[in-house]
Design an enzyme around this catalytic site. Structure first.
Site, PDB file in Angstrom:
ATOM      1  N   ASN A   1      41.692  62.378  74.355  1.00  0.00           N
ATOM      2  CA  ASN A   1      42.224  63.650  73.853  1.00  0.00           C
ATOM      3  C   ASN A   1      41.142  64.328  73.023  1.00  0.00           C
ATOM      4  O   ASN A   1      40.333  63.668  72.393  1.00  0.00           O
ATOM      5  CB  ASN A   1      43.469  63.394  72.990  1.00  0.00           C
ATOM      6  CG  ASN A   1      44.316  64.641  72.837  1.00  0.00           C
ATOM      7  OD1 ASN A   1      44.615  65.312  73.826  1.00  0.00           O
ATOM      8  ND2 ASN A   1      44.687  64.981  71.627  1.00  0.00           N
TER       9      ASN A   1
ATOM     10  N   HIS B   1      58.817  66.932  83.169  1.00  0.00           N
ATOM     11  CA  HIS B   1      59.347  68.263  82.844  1.00  0.00           C
ATOM     12  C   HIS B   1      59.590  69.135  84.071  1.00  0.00           C
ATOM     13  O   HIS B   1      59.781  70.336  83.950  1.00  0.00           O
ATOM     14  CB  HIS B   1      58.400  68.968  81.854  1.00  0.00           C
ATOM     15  CG  HIS B   1      58.354  68.300  80.508  1.00  0.00           C
ATOM     16  ND1 HIS B   1      57.360  68.523  79.586  1.00  0.00           N
ATOM     17  CD2 HIS B   1      59.185  67.394  79.943  1.00  0.00           C
ATOM     18  CE1 HIS B   1      57.580  67.781  78.501  1.00  0.00           C
ATOM     19  NE2 HIS B   1      58.679  67.085  78.703  1.00  0.00           N
TER      20      HIS B   1
ATOM     21  N   GLN C   1      53.547  65.534  81.899  1.00  0.00           N
ATOM     22  CA  GLN C   1      54.400  66.514  81.216  1.00  0.00           C
ATOM     23  C   GLN C   1      54.156  67.906  81.782  1.00  0.00           C
ATOM     24  O   GLN C   1      54.796  68.858  81.368  1.00  0.00           O
ATOM     25  CB  GLN C   1      54.077  66.500  79.711  1.00  0.00           C
ATOM     26  CG  GLN C   1      54.393  65.173  79.048  1.00  0.00           C
ATOM     27  CD  GLN C   1      54.081  65.166  77.560  1.00  0.00           C
ATOM     28  OE1 GLN C   1      52.995  65.537  77.147  1.00  0.00           O
ATOM     29  NE2 GLN C   1      55.034  64.767  76.763  1.00  0.00           N
TER      30      GLN C   1
END
Ligand code: ZN
Length: 241
Positions: free
Chosen positions: A214, A121, A103
């Protein structure tokens, strides 16, 4: 080495069609801020929130202000690939990684040497004239002031970056889905999965191991086979290829 890292090492050793799906957290260790996380700096220097400035409508109606923000906050040529980018390049060279889906728009995966990178993106390194399609690199945009115009036809140049309100590139989505559907392992890293299409793409994964790396919890932690809550580069630098 803690148990999670050992577990990830086993997964990496076993799998040969790994797909890596990365979000902003992959680049933060390279010093690139996540513009979606609220940053006082933006609020101080800009009249609008980043989400509004980086929208198609804003680009069309406030092109000069868009570029002021874009040059200041989005164009970055000093960042270097971190351990996560380097690890993934090594994994691809070893024939174990089928694709990086990102992304991020910073081009750091390619800078690290990765070949198959699907940039959902877009990229700050590609810009096109809206009239004739002429190509300009990121440094060209950085060297201009105000609204950058095409040297060939005078048209306005637009970054090949997917702005809010704009659709994603069909071919990139298709290639990403194909890679995910064929993967034996999917590593999702540095994203809380609140931003589409990330959450939607996971549906196509039928492989053996879904791994999440994460710093904080994500929406799909319960679906994952392995969850590691730590910075991505820090985790991957402990894995041997
Ligand atoms: Zn042109």
């Amino acid at each position: 080495m803690n148990n999670n890292i050992k577990e990830l090492q086993k997964v990496i050793d076993e799998c040969n069609k790994i797909v890596f799906f990365g979000g902003a957290g992959v680049s933060t260790e390279s010093g690139i801020p996540d513009f979606r996380s609220v940053d006082g700096l933006y609020n101080q220097s800009y009249k609008y929130p980043p989400e509004e400035i980086l929208s198609h409508t804003f680009f069309v109606h406030n092109t000069e202000e868009f570029y002021e923000f874009y040059r200041d906050k989005m164009l970055c040529f000093t960042a270097k690939p971190n351990n996560a980018h380097l690890f993934l390049c090594g994994l691809e060279n070893a024939g174990k990684l089928s694709a990086v889906i990102t992304q991020n728009i910073d081009g750091l995966h390619q800078m690290a040497g990765s070949k198959r990178v699907y940039e959902l993106h877009g990229s700050i390194h590609r810009n096109y004239c809206l009239c004739c399609g002429a190509f300009y690199d990121g440094r060209y945009i950085a060297s201009t002031q105000g609204i950058p115009h095409c040297e060939k036809c005078g048209g306005i140049i637009k970054p090949d970056v997917v702005l809010y309100e704009e659709g994603l590139d069909d071919k990139i989505i298709k290639d990403s889905v194909t890679a995910i559907a064929d993967a034996d392992c999917m590593i999702i890293a540095g994203t809380s999965l609140t931003v589409y299409p990330a959450a939607g793409l996971i549906r196509y994964f039928n492989g053996k191991y879904l791994v999440l790396i994460n710093k904080s919890q994500t929406l799909v932690d319960s679906k994952a086979d392995l969850v590691i809550n730590a910075p991505v580069g820090e985790v991957l630098s402990q894995i041997k290829i």
